[in-house]
Write a protein that holds these residues in place. Structure first.
Motif, short mmCIF file in Angstrom:
data_model
loop_
_atom_site.label_atom_id
_atom_site.label_comp_id
_atom_site.label_asym_id
_atom_site.label_seq_id
_atom_site.Cartn_x
_atom_site.Cartn_y
_atom_site.Cartn_z
N ILE A 175 -26.62 -60.16 -20.53
CA ILE A 175 -27.75 -59.20 -20.84
C ILE A 175 -27.31 -57.80 -20.17
O ILE A 175 -27.19 -56.77 -20.58
CB ILE A 175 -29.03 -59.81 -20.39
N VAL A 176 -26.91 -58.15 -18.77
CA VAL A 176 -26.54 -56.83 -17.92
C VAL A 176 -25.53 -56.28 -18.36
O VAL A 176 -25.06 -55.00 -18.36
CB VAL A 176 -26.42 -57.41 -16.52
N MET A 177 -24.29 -57.04 -18.74
CA MET A 177 -22.96 -56.67 -19.50
C MET A 177 -23.07 -56.02 -20.80
O MET A 177 -22.19 -55.63 -21.49
CB MET A 177 -21.92 -57.46 -19.19
N TRP A 178 -24.18 -55.88 -21.63
CA TRP A 178 -24.73 -55.37 -22.84
C TRP A 178 -23.49 -56.10 -23.84
O TRP A 178 -22.97 -55.42 -24.85
CB TRP A 178 -24.42 -54.15 -23.03
N GLU A 179 -23.39 -57.46 -23.84
CA GLU A 179 -22.55 -57.95 -24.35
C GLU A 179 -23.33 -58.23 -25.96
O GLU A 179 -22.80 -58.27 -26.90
CB GLU A 179 -22.30 -59.62 -24.19
N ASP A 180 -24.73 -58.60 -25.88
CA ASP A 180 -25.63 -58.76 -27.17
C ASP A 180 -26.27 -57.38 -27.15
O ASP A 180 -27.28 -57.23 -26.28
CB ASP A 180 -26.45 -59.92 -27.22
N ILE A 181 -25.87 -56.34 -27.86
CA ILE A 181 -26.35 -54.98 -27.89
C ILE A 181 -27.97 -55.17 -28.07
O ILE A 181 -28.84 -54.14 -27.66
CB ILE A 181 -25.57 -53.93 -28.57
#
Length: 320
Positions: A128-134
């Motif tokens: 979530i924090v790394m924006w892997e699933d936008i």
């Protein structure tokens, strides 16, 4: 009669001689064939030996080259590690961790980080924090921003927001259910499916005991780690360590005096959602600038570190 017997005997002897000659010829041909076959087999064996020797030599050369390459890379890695250790010991780095080892804020943060990485939810939070699933991260980011706006500018509290949200969802579900019942009873051929309730039916609303046990164990380990750090800081196990945390505590007090609790939480939320992804995108530039800052701070930190008493000796450690 005697003449006929002699003739018969002569014919028999001739036939026997012919048979013997034929047998000898066959023996000679067989021996020649066997000898030629043996020679061919010997030649094939010699060729096979030569081929096996060539394959073995090529394999040994390939293995030796790979071993040499691996050994050289391992030596290079070990040399780099040794150089890093030398820099840490000699105080060539700007990080306080390199100057006082265990008794520094960096080492304490690393302890807490290692414990957090053991949490079962760490990978999900990392995605979530790394924006892997936008989509997922974007929805969560928008919801938290909306909550902050409602709390800061509309005088809502977290409890009131929870109450109003739960009330809205419950009333919407009741109205949707009533409308679907009315349409199914009084209007033919019209059905209205509630997607929200259909998705809720697939959820178990149950947390397994193993998951709870892992979370509890991780929380207990985290609490024990924090308590151990607090014992070292407040017990002044190292003046350098306690001085670092004293500065941090003072900055926290000043910051909380200037900003509200919601603003501090929102700032932490922005940092956690923006900084990790920004670092991944601009890693080279950030590392270069950080190296420059460390180089500038190295000399004053070294002087400051020389003025502060070192950590406890081994005798005092044993007494503790």
């Amino acid at each position: 009669m005697e003449d006929t017997q002699e003739q018969v005997e002569q014919q028999v002897e001739q036939q026997v001689e012919q048979v013997e000659e034929t047998v000898e010829k066959i023996k000679e041909e067989a021996t020649e064939k066997v000898e030629s076959t043996i020679e061919e087999v010997k030649e094939d064996l010699s060729k096979l030996k030569n081929d096996v020797k060539g394959v073995a030599e090529s394999v040994s050369n390939a293995v030796s080259s790979k071993v040499e390459a691996t050994t050289s890379s391992a030596k290079a890695t070990i040399n780099e590690f040794k150089d890093g250790v030398k820099q840490v010991v000699s105080g060539n780095s700007g990080c306080p961790y390199s100057m006082n080892g265990e008794y520094s804020m960096c080492s304490q943060v690393c302890k807490v980080t290692k414990v957090l990485q053991k949490n079962p939810s760490f990978e999900c939070v990392k995605k979530i924090v790394m924006w892997e699933d936008i989509v997922q991260t974007g929805i969560l980011f928008a919801i938290i921003n909306l909550v902050f706006v409602l709390i800061s500018f509309c005088n809502y509290s977290l409890i009131s927001l929870f109450g109003y949200t739960a009330f809205t969802v419950t009333i919407s579900s009741i109205l949707f259910h009533l409308i679907s019942l009315i349409l199914s009873n009084y209007v033919q051929g019209v059905t209205l499916n509630n997607q929200f309730t259909d998705q809720l039916k697939t959820l178990s609303f149950h947390i397994h005991d193993a998951v709870i046990e892992k979370q509890v164990n991780n929380i207990a380990e985290l609490v024990n780690t924090v308590l151990s750090i607090a014992k070292d800081v407040f017990g002044c196990k190292s003046v350098y360590l306690s001085a670092q945390f004293a500065i941090v505590f003072y900055l926290i007090g000043c910051l909380s005096k200037c900003l509200s609790n919601s603003a501090i939480l929102y700032f932490g939320f922005l940092v956690s959602f923006v900084v990790p992804r920004l670092y991944v995108e601009k890693k080279e530039v950030i590392d270069q600038q950080f190296a420059k800052v460390c180089a500038l701070a190295k000399e004053p930190l070294s002087k400051l570190h020389s003025l502060i008493p070192q950590a406890q000796t081994t005798s005092t450690k044993k007494s503790n």
